[in-house]
Design a protein around this motif. Structure first.
Motif, PDB file in Angstrom:
ATOM      1  N   GLY A   1       6.694   4.007  -0.898  1.00  0.00           N
ATOM      2  CA  GLY A   1       5.936   5.224  -0.647  1.00  0.00           C
ATOM      3  C   GLY A   1       4.832   5.083   0.383  1.00  0.00           C
ATOM      4  O   GLY A   1       4.019   5.993   0.543  1.00  0.00           O
ATOM      5  N   GLN A   2       4.778   3.976   1.074  1.00  0.00           N
ATOM      6  CA  GLN A   2       3.736   3.746   2.078  1.00  0.00           C
ATOM      7  C   GLN A   2       4.095   4.306   3.455  1.00  0.00           C
ATOM      8  O   GLN A   2       3.232   4.386   4.328  1.00  0.00           O
ATOM      9  N   LEU A   3       5.352   4.671   3.646  1.00  0.00           N
ATOM     10  CA  LEU A   3       5.799   5.064   4.983  1.00  0.00           C
ATOM     11  C   LEU A   3       5.114   6.320   5.530  1.00  0.00           C
ATOM     12  O   LEU A   3       4.734   6.320   6.703  1.00  0.00           O
ATOM     13  N   PRO A   4       4.922   7.393   4.752  1.00  0.00           N
ATOM     14  CA  PRO A   4       4.269   8.574   5.340  1.00  0.00           C
ATOM     15  C   PRO A   4       2.911   8.265   5.973  1.00  0.00           C
ATOM     16  O   PRO A   4       2.614   8.736   7.077  1.00  0.00           O
ATOM     17  N   ALA A   5       2.111   7.467   5.321  1.00  0.00           N
ATOM     18  CA  ALA A   5       0.794   7.127   5.878  1.00  0.00           C
ATOM     19  C   ALA A   5       0.946   6.290   7.141  1.00  0.00           C
ATOM     20  O   ALA A   5       0.213   6.493   8.119  1.00  0.00           O
ATOM     21  N   LYS A   6       1.882   5.376   7.157  1.00  0.00           N
ATOM     22  CA  LYS A   6       2.074   4.532   8.342  1.00  0.00           C
ATOM     23  C   LYS A   6       2.660   5.326   9.502  1.00  0.00           C
ATOM     24  O   LYS A   6       2.297   5.084  10.664  1.00  0.00           O
TER      25      LYS A   6
END
Length: 110
Positions: free
Chosen positions: A96-101
């Protein structure tokens, strides 16, 4: 492309080259299949299947670039950074870290 001196510099560029979610999906499918085939190999000892891993992983990824992104995969200029970035992007997607990255890399999620 500029010359990258670290993976930290490269990864935002890599994400920009994967702005289309359909291209990223093709990467995820290829990576997932690679992991499944690895499990199959380990369970069965069918070591010849190792030869299929680059075809599976890169085949799906390159299809995504050709059909959706319309760009040249970073693999050709940065093979090791690109391979590592593909697995980091997969991990970021799963955790779930991809949107922020993606947002940090300047990619809108429409």
């Amino acid at each position: 492309m500029s010359r990258f001196t670290s993976f930290q510099q490269f990864y935002p560029y890599y994400l920009q080259e994967h702005a289309d979610a359909r291209c990223r999906l093709m990467h995820y499918i290829g990576s997932s299949l690679v992991l499944l085939v690895l499990v199959f190999i380990l369970l069965t000892g069918a070591w010849l299947w190792l030869l299929s891993l680059p075809v599976i992983g890169y085949g799906f990824a390159w299809f995504g670039h050709m059909v959706f992104e319309h760009n040249k995969p970073a693999t050709f200029q940065y093979p090791w950074y690109s391979l590592a970035a593909d697995w980091v992007m997969y991990k970021d997607f799963l955790t779930g870290q991809l949107p922020a990255k993606l947002a940090q890399a300047g990619i809108s999620q429409g």
